[in-house]
Design a protein around this motif. Structure first.
Motif, short mmCIF file in Angstrom:
data_model
loop_
_atom_site.label_atom_id
_atom_site.label_comp_id
_atom_site.label_asym_id
_atom_site.label_seq_id
_atom_site.Cartn_x
_atom_site.Cartn_y
_atom_site.Cartn_z
N TRP A 83 44.87 128.13 -55.74
CA TRP A 83 44.87 127.26 -56.91
C TRP A 83 44.03 127.90 -58.01
O TRP A 83 42.81 127.84 -57.96
N PRO A 84 44.64 128.54 -58.99
CA PRO A 84 43.86 129.12 -60.09
C PRO A 84 42.96 128.10 -60.77
O PRO A 84 41.90 128.42 -61.27
N LYS A 85 43.42 126.83 -60.77
CA LYS A 85 42.63 125.76 -61.38
C LYS A 85 43.08 124.44 -60.76
O LYS A 85 44.27 124.15 -60.69
N ILE A 86 42.13 123.64 -60.29
CA ILE A 86 42.44 122.33 -59.76
C ILE A 86 41.27 121.41 -60.05
O ILE A 86 40.11 121.81 -59.91
N GLU A 87 41.54 120.19 -60.50
CA GLU A 87 40.48 119.24 -60.77
C GLU A 87 39.91 118.71 -59.45
O GLU A 87 40.62 118.62 -58.45
N ALA A 88 38.64 118.34 -59.49
CA ALA A 88 37.94 117.94 -58.26
C ALA A 88 38.63 116.77 -57.56
O ALA A 88 38.80 116.78 -56.34
N GLN A 89 39.05 115.75 -58.32
CA GLN A 89 39.69 114.61 -57.68
C GLN A 89 41.05 114.98 -57.10
O GLN A 89 41.46 114.46 -56.05
N ALA A 90 41.76 115.87 -57.77
CA ALA A 90 43.04 116.33 -57.23
C ALA A 90 42.84 117.05 -55.90
O ALA A 90 43.64 116.91 -54.98
N LEU A 91 41.75 117.81 -55.81
CA LEU A 91 41.44 118.48 -54.54
C LEU A 91 41.18 117.45 -53.45
O LEU A 91 41.68 117.58 -52.32
N ILE A 92 40.43 116.40 -53.77
CA ILE A 92 40.15 115.35 -52.79
C ILE A 92 41.44 114.66 -52.37
O ILE A 92 41.67 114.38 -51.19
N ASP A 93 42.32 114.36 -53.33
CA ASP A 93 43.60 113.73 -52.99
C ASP A 93 44.41 114.61 -52.04
O ASP A 93 45.04 114.13 -51.10
N GLN A 94 44.39 115.90 -52.30
CA GLN A 94 45.15 116.82 -51.45
C GLN A 94 44.56 116.86 -50.04
O GLN A 94 45.29 116.84 -49.05
N LEU A 95 43.23 116.90 -49.95
CA LEU A 95 42.58 116.92 -48.64
C LEU A 95 42.82 115.60 -47.89
O LEU A 95 42.99 115.59 -46.66
N ALA A 96 42.82 114.50 -48.61
CA ALA A 96 43.10 113.20 -47.99
C ALA A 96 44.51 113.18 -47.41
O ALA A 96 44.74 112.69 -46.29
N GLY A 97 45.46 113.72 -48.17
CA GLY A 97 46.83 113.78 -47.67
C GLY A 97 46.97 114.71 -46.48
O GLY A 97 47.75 114.45 -45.57
N GLN A 98 46.20 115.78 -46.48
CA GLN A 98 46.24 116.73 -45.37
C GLN A 98 45.68 116.12 -44.10
O GLN A 98 46.15 116.40 -42.99
N ALA A 99 44.68 115.24 -44.24
CA ALA A 99 44.06 114.60 -43.08
C ALA A 99 44.85 113.40 -42.59
O ALA A 99 44.76 113.03 -41.41
N ALA A 100 45.64 112.79 -43.47
CA ALA A 100 46.29 111.51 -43.17
C ALA A 100 47.15 111.51 -41.89
O ALA A 100 47.13 110.52 -41.15
N PRO A 101 47.92 112.57 -41.58
CA PRO A 101 48.76 112.51 -40.37
C PRO A 101 47.98 112.32 -39.08
O PRO A 101 48.56 111.94 -38.05
N PHE A 102 46.66 112.55 -39.11
CA PHE A 102 45.87 112.47 -37.88
C PHE A 102 45.11 111.14 -37.76
O PHE A 102 44.27 110.98 -36.87
N ASP A 103 45.41 110.21 -38.66
CA ASP A 103 44.89 108.83 -38.58
C ASP A 103 43.38 108.76 -38.34
O ASP A 103 42.92 108.11 -37.39
N PRO A 104 42.58 109.37 -39.20
CA PRO A 104 41.13 109.22 -39.04
C PRO A 104 40.72 107.78 -39.32
O PRO A 104 41.41 107.04 -40.02
N VAL A 105 39.59 107.38 -38.78
CA VAL A 105 39.04 106.05 -39.04
C VAL A 105 37.89 106.22 -40.04
O VAL A 105 37.00 107.04 -39.83
N TRP A 106 37.94 105.43 -41.12
CA TRP A 106 36.98 105.58 -42.21
C TRP A 106 35.95 104.46 -42.18
O TRP A 106 36.30 103.28 -42.20
#
Length: 368
Positions: free
Chosen positions: A87-110
């Motif tokens: 990612w040549p450039k990505i906003e911090a919240q967009a990075l968090i959204d992407q990481l949240a989506g990457q983790a979602a299939p494994f059903d973490p408990v928050w």
């Protein structure tokens, strides 16, 4: 090859925009059991959930903030990040959204809005009992501490009456750049945050004035060069060497009219301003972590760099809170630390179980 876009598009990856904001936290209280308890829901903690899921380990994530994302979401959601691979450039919240989506299939408990206040080992089973200030208890075979800088908050400049203007015309973060369009903005500080936002807001604000106590700035050389180039173009005014001196306006309404600054000889200047952004770093407090018996080095947790193991068995430290020789405080380094820690934790969670290492391209993820 020509790059066609440097903008994060969650839809390309099947991630709902704003996925981080859609996460539902588990109600506080009660007893829980899991493989890995992750303390800290910043980018490194989130990536450790994905790594755990790929090894078929369940994860519970605890964070004192009411949302995931750590500093990225709380302090600079629209700040661009340039050193995330691919990612040549990505906003911090967009990075968090992407990481949240990457983790979602494994059903973490928050477990959000809860601070971990106790961590004790069950001497019979070897499990760790992690307790929060909301009466939640999590029994885990391994613990990953990815708490960043611990509890954090901005360093407030010592200006009389500044509290009356905070969150109305004095801000310690930029949550939405558009809020500053057409405003006269004073930025105080000489580090990366001050320089980054001066550069980002130069084409949005009506005026940008950067205050620093000396002519030399502490930011990255490229950022310093951009700052001086914008100053030469008249888009930024460098007010140096000066320090914040006072605020003038309507405190009852939280309206700022003037920021006064003074040099070392006591000479005072008045800067017409609508907004003050003081960037003097974060105050860091490890809180209860200091009491858990971990080996520490200047308020960081000492870790073994190949496994990220701490001085306590089954407890690992990753991200900014971890320290070892030649440590680089970069998000990308934290991602690698998360992978190493989870693989080491797997030996504790699944003792004696043979693992055949596979790449994600071979294994895939649930639902893919």
């Amino acid at each position: 090859m020509t790059a066609t876009s440097t903008t994060f598009d969650p839809a390309v990856y099947g991630i709902t925009p704003g996925a981080a904001g859609d996460i539902a936290a588990t109600p506080p209280g009660g007893q829980h059991q899991t493989d890995i308890a992750v303390i800290g829901a910043g980018p490194v903690g989130l990536f450790s959930v994905f790594e755990a899921g790929m090894l078929k380990l369940k994860a519970h994530v605890i964070d004192a903030l009411p949302h995931i994302g750590g500093q990225c979401s709380a302090m600079y959601p629209e700040k661009p990040i340039y050193d995330i691979p691919a990612w040549p450039k990505i906003e911090a919240q967009a990075l968090i959204d992407q990481l949240a989506g990457q983790a979602a299939p494994f059903d973490p408990v928050w477990h959000l809005g809860q601070q971990v206040v106790s961590m004790a080992r069950d001497t019979d089973t070897g499990d760790w009992l992690v307790g929060t200030d909301k009466a939640t208890q999590i029994r885990a075979k391994a613990v990953l501490i990815g708490a960043g800088v611990g509890a954090f908050g901005p360093n407030r400049p010592p200006l009389t009456g500044i509290e009356d203007y905070e969150e109305r015309s004095v801000f310690y973060r930029v949550a939405r750049k558009e809020a500053f369009r057409g405003k006269r903005v004073v930025i105080a500080g000489g580090g990366d945050s001050a320089l980054d936002w001066a550069i980002e807001l130069a084409d949005i604000a009506a005026a940008i004035m950067v205050i620093h106590r000396r002519p030399k700035f502490r930011g990255a050389p490229e950022s310093v060069a951009k700052l001086h180039a914008l100053a030469a173009q008249g888009k930024i005014e460098l007010v140096v060497p000066y320090q914040l001196h006072g605020l003038e306006g309507d405190p009852a309404a939280g309206r700022l009219d003037v920021v006064t600054v003074a040099d070392l000889d006591g000479n005072v200047r008045r800067l017409d301003a609508d907004i003050l952004l003081p960037f003097f770093g974060l105050s860091m407090n490890l809180g209860p972590i200091l009491e858990w018996g971990l080996a520490l080095d200047q308020h960081h947790i000492t870790a073994e760099p190949t496994t990220m193991a701490t001085s306590l068995p089954g407890v690992f430290a990753i991200g900014d809170i971890a320290r070892y020789p030649h440590k680089l405080k970069l998000i990308l380094s934290g991602f690698a630390e998360a992978a190493s820690a989870v693989h080491a934790a797997r030996e504790i969670c699944r003792p004696g179980e043979v693992m055949h290492f596979e790449y994600s391209t071979t294994k895939g993820v649930p639902g893919a």
